[in-house]
Scaffold this active site. Structure first.
Site, short mmCIF file in Angstrom:
data_model
loop_
_atom_site.label_atom_id
_atom_site.label_comp_id
_atom_site.label_asym_id
_atom_site.label_seq_id
_atom_site.Cartn_x
_atom_site.Cartn_y
_atom_site.Cartn_z
N GLY A 33 30.40 35.61 -3.39
CA GLY A 33 29.10 34.95 -3.30
C GLY A 33 28.41 34.98 -4.65
N GLN A 65 21.66 34.47 -10.65
CA GLN A 65 22.66 35.31 -11.31
C GLN A 65 23.31 34.64 -12.51
OE1 GLN A 65 24.75 36.35 -7.41
NE2 GLN A 65 24.94 38.23 -8.61
N CYS A 99 27.49 43.90 -5.98
CA CYS A 99 26.86 42.68 -6.49
C CYS A 99 27.39 42.43 -7.89
CB CYS A 99 25.35 42.86 -6.52
SG CYS A 99 24.48 41.44 -7.19
N LEU A 100 27.73 41.17 -8.19
CA LEU A 100 28.25 40.84 -9.52
C LEU A 100 27.25 41.19 -10.62
CD1 LEU A 100 29.94 37.38 -8.83
CD2 LEU A 100 31.07 39.60 -9.09
N HIS A 141 22.66 38.76 1.67
CA HIS A 141 22.69 39.20 0.27
C HIS A 141 22.27 38.05 -0.67
CE1 HIS A 141 24.72 41.65 -3.06
NE2 HIS A 141 24.50 40.49 -3.63
N GLU A 142 22.82 36.86 -0.43
CA GLU A 142 22.52 35.72 -1.31
C GLU A 142 21.09 35.22 -1.09
OE1 GLU A 142 24.48 35.48 -3.69
OE2 GLU A 142 26.11 36.57 -2.76
N HIS A 192 18.78 37.36 -2.94
CA HIS A 192 18.75 37.04 -4.37
C HIS A 192 17.70 35.97 -4.68
CE1 HIS A 192 21.77 39.14 -6.69
NE2 HIS A 192 22.73 38.89 -5.82
#
Ligand code: NI
Length: 169
Positions: free
Chosen positions: A45, A50, A92-93, A134-135, A138
């Protein structure tokens, strides 16, 4: 084009993103680039903040290229239903090398627009439900570490600050 992933500490990650209003060729290109950037970073994702773009846009593929139908574009997503509880390690990236156990709803329904602007609803369980939450977080300037204990969060932030000082972040 592969975008570099913005890391924790950059204010863009903690900002409310603005709605997507133009469903045009530029958006299609951005979505394609986001999938490419997500796969390059080995993620399932990715949200636009990000890559430094404060828009309410995210891409998800919990099958990581296995199933083309699993590629989801979430423009202006809203969580409209949640049910149950599910605990799993989450990462998370934008916070590489860290993972923490996070409890979230087990089943989640979103309402979002696709790349053409068409509204759709989709229900996911476990990993997909987690990705929806999660997204969407963000896009509201919220990271998964807001769902862990203050103690664990402070420890993680201390480690990150150390890495920043050492030029390793
Ligand atoms: Ni993330």
């Amino acid at each position: 084009m592969i975008y570099p992933i913005v890391k924790f500490g950059d204010p863009v990650l903690e900002k409310q993103a603005t709605p997507v209003t133009a469903f045009d060729e530029d958006l299609q290109k951005l979505v394609d680039d986001m999938f490419e950037s997500m796969y390059a970073a080995h993620g399932v994702g990715l949200a636009a903040p990000q890559i430094g773009i404060s828009r309410r846009l995210a891409v998800i593929d919990t099958t990581f290229k296995e199933d083309p139908d699993a590629k989801l574009v979430l423009a202006n997503p809203e969580i409209i239903f949640t049910e149950g509880r599910h605990t799993q390690n989450e990462g998370c990236l934008s916070i590489p090398e860290f993972r923490e156990s996070v409890t979230r709803p087990r089943k989640v329904t979103i309402r979002a627009q696709d790349v053409k602007g068409n509204f759709y609803e989709k229900t996911g369980e476990e990993l997909l439900a987690r990705a929806f939450l999660h997204e969407t977080d963000h896009l509201n300037g919220k990271l998964y570490i807001s769902h862990i204990s203050a103690l664990k969060r402070d420890l993680m932030k201390r480690k990150i600050r150390k890495m920043m000082k050492a030029g390793e972040w």
